[in-house]
Design an enzyme around this catalytic site. Structure first.
Site, PDB file in Angstrom:
ATOM      1  N   THR A 182      35.339  58.684  30.643  1.00 16.03           N
ATOM      2  CA  THR A 182      34.821  57.618  29.769  1.00 16.03           C
ATOM      3  C   THR A 182      33.757  58.179  28.823  1.00 16.03           C
ATOM      4  OG1 THR A 182      35.287  55.908  31.364  1.00 16.03           O
ATOM      5  CG2 THR A 182      33.430  55.499  29.906  1.00 16.03           C
ATOM      6  N   GLY A 212      37.770  47.648  34.127  1.00 17.98           N
ATOM      7  CA  GLY A 212      36.601  48.293  34.741  1.00 17.98           C
ATOM      8  C   GLY A 212      35.288  47.793  34.158  1.00 17.98           C
ATOM      9  N   ASP A 213      34.256  48.560  34.451  1.00 16.45           N
ATOM     10  CA  ASP A 213      32.906  48.164  34.036  1.00 16.45           C
ATOM     11  C   ASP A 213      32.634  48.399  32.553  1.00 16.45           C
ATOM     12  OD1 ASP A 213      33.148  50.976  34.692  1.00 16.45           O
ATOM     13  OD2 ASP A 213      31.003  51.126  34.265  1.00 16.45           O
ATOM     14  N   THR A 233      29.182  55.573  33.411  1.00 17.51           N
ATOM     15  CA  THR A 233      30.506  56.115  33.718  1.00 17.51           C
ATOM     16  C   THR A 233      30.611  56.329  35.217  1.00 17.51           C
ATOM     17  OG1 THR A 233      32.032  57.963  33.417  1.00 17.51           O
ATOM     18  CG2 THR A 233      29.689  58.476  33.229  1.00 17.51           C
ATOM     19  N   GLY A 234      31.773  56.032  35.767  1.00 16.70           N
ATOM     20  CA  GLY A 234      31.966  56.163  37.202  1.00 16.70           C
ATOM     21  C   GLY A 234      33.050  55.208  37.634  1.00 16.70           C
ATOM     22  N   GLY A 236      34.515  52.141  38.226  1.00 12.75           N
ATOM     23  CA  GLY A 236      34.023  50.896  37.665  1.00 12.75           C
ATOM     24  C   GLY A 236      33.745  49.787  38.657  1.00 12.75           C
TER      25      GLY A 236
HETATM   26  N1  ASP Z   1      34.034  53.383  34.440  1.00 10.34           N
HETATM   27  C1  ASP Z   1      35.410  53.596  34.056  1.00 10.34           C
HETATM   28  C2  ASP Z   1      36.262  52.528  34.701  1.00 10.34           C
HETATM   29  O1  ASP Z   1      36.103  52.283  35.877  1.00 10.34           O
HETATM   30  C3  ASP Z   1      35.925  54.934  34.446  1.00 10.34           C
HETATM   31  C4  ASP Z   1      35.111  56.093  33.982  1.00 10.34           C
HETATM   32  O2  ASP Z   1      33.889  56.003  33.870  1.00 10.34           O
HETATM   33  O3  ASP Z   1      35.723  57.147  33.719  1.00 10.34           O
HETATM   34  O4  ASP Z   1      37.140  52.019  34.064  1.00 10.34           O
END
Ligand code: ASP
Length: 321
Positions: A182, A212-213, A233-234, A236
């Protein structure tokens, strides 16, 4: 003129042993380009909003990251993108989710904020709105990358939903091989205003309309002049449940924590206890920058008006003049 800009291209990262000098140069170049473009705007009186949008567009246009061109594949072999943007002086926000074909999802999020009476549009309705405001679309083939297609085939075979892995021959369970690609940006402009933006393709092999988040204001993105601007990022699901971006802001606004302390509590304590890995970038009204992660690394860069460019992936300190 006082300003700051910070960006991320996802936390987790590929394993150090596969992060070859060629890859390092490729990532560093595009991160530096995104910072320089945003800085150029800020140094010439541009707004934090314009700076975060410009930085994210460069990362969306680069296939190395899981956003725009290079977004991961859904279970159906498509690309469903989420994005959001927010300005800290007026708490305006725009968000889109479950969108196909829009070349730059962050531009659509901004258009929702500025040209609709809504905050959050999704799916075919959001795509109709994108056409109405004249944003460019691309065919599915534009978003294709072989690495991410191979990731999809692997995830489908294993019936798993995966964070973006940049190496498809990764040994299963290699904890160093996780990467969330992300992208996001936060900025403080010379008028004292902050803004934040985040864009993603989400998780490989996602289905059932999973969102996601990154498109959720308060979870993956938040901006408030009274506290800070944040892009996350993480995985979500953890970031939604932790209302992470807003939590950082609240700790500053209501508890008086510094930017660093607030990020430390949320990422290295609360999120760790929840079992998540990932990170965030944040900026406050003084231009302080925090790049916080509890994963192996995070693609990240920042520049303050009076400091050299910082670009890093793992724990190294790298300042480039
Ligand atoms: N946060 C993003 C999601 O969960 C994924 C990512 O950060 O790569 O959609």
């Amino acid at each position: 003129m006082k300003y700051s800009i910070a960006i991320h291209g996802g936390a987790g990262t590929i394993s150090r042993r596969r992060f070859t000098p060629d890859k390092q140069i490729a990532y560093y170049q595009v991160l530096a380009q995104a910072i320089k473009t945003a800085e150029n705007l800020l140094a010439n009186g541009g707004t934090a909003l314009a700076a975060v949008e410009a930085a994210v567009i460069i990362l969306e246009d680069c296939p190395l990251f899981n956003a725009g061109k290079g977004a991961v594949f859904t279970n159906e072999g498509k690309h469903e993108m989420d994005a959001s943007i927010m300005t800290g002086h007026d708490l305006q926000a725009g968000a889109i989710a479950f969108v196909h074909g829009v070349r730059n999802p962050i531009r659509l999020a901004r258009a929702v904020m500025e040209q609709s009476e809504h905050v959050f549009l999704c799916g075919t309705g959001a795509e109709q709105f994108a056409r109405k405001v004249g944003l460019p679309f691309e065919p599915e083939s534009y978003f294709f990358t072989q690495d991410r297609y191979t990731q999809l085939l692997k995830a489908q075979k294993e019936d798993t939903i995966q964070l973006d892995h940049s190496e498809n021959d990764s040994p299963k369970n290699d904890p160093l091989d996780k990467k969330h690609g992300t992208v996001g940006a936060v900025a403080l402009d010379s008028y004292g205003n902050v803004a934040a933006a985040t864009s993603t393709g989400g998780l490989t092999n996602k289905k059932f309309g999973r969102i996601g988040d990154s498109s959720i204001i308060g979870a993956g993105t938040y901006a408030n002049n009274l506290s800070c601007a944040v892009s996350c990022t993480g995985y979500g699901e953890f970031y939604i449940r932790g209302v992470v971006a807003y939590d950082v802001s609240c700790l500053m606004e209501y508890k008086g924590l510094s930017l660093d302390d607030a990020c430390q509590v949320v990422i290295n304590d609360k999120q760790v206890k929840m079992g998540s890995d990932g990170g965030l970038i944040a900026i406050d009204g003084q231009g302080n920058v925090c790049l916080s992660y509890n994963s192996e690394g995070m693609y990240r860069a920042y520049k303050r008006h009076n400091s050299p460019l910082f670009v890093a992936v793992f724990d190294e300190e790298l300042h480039i003049d």
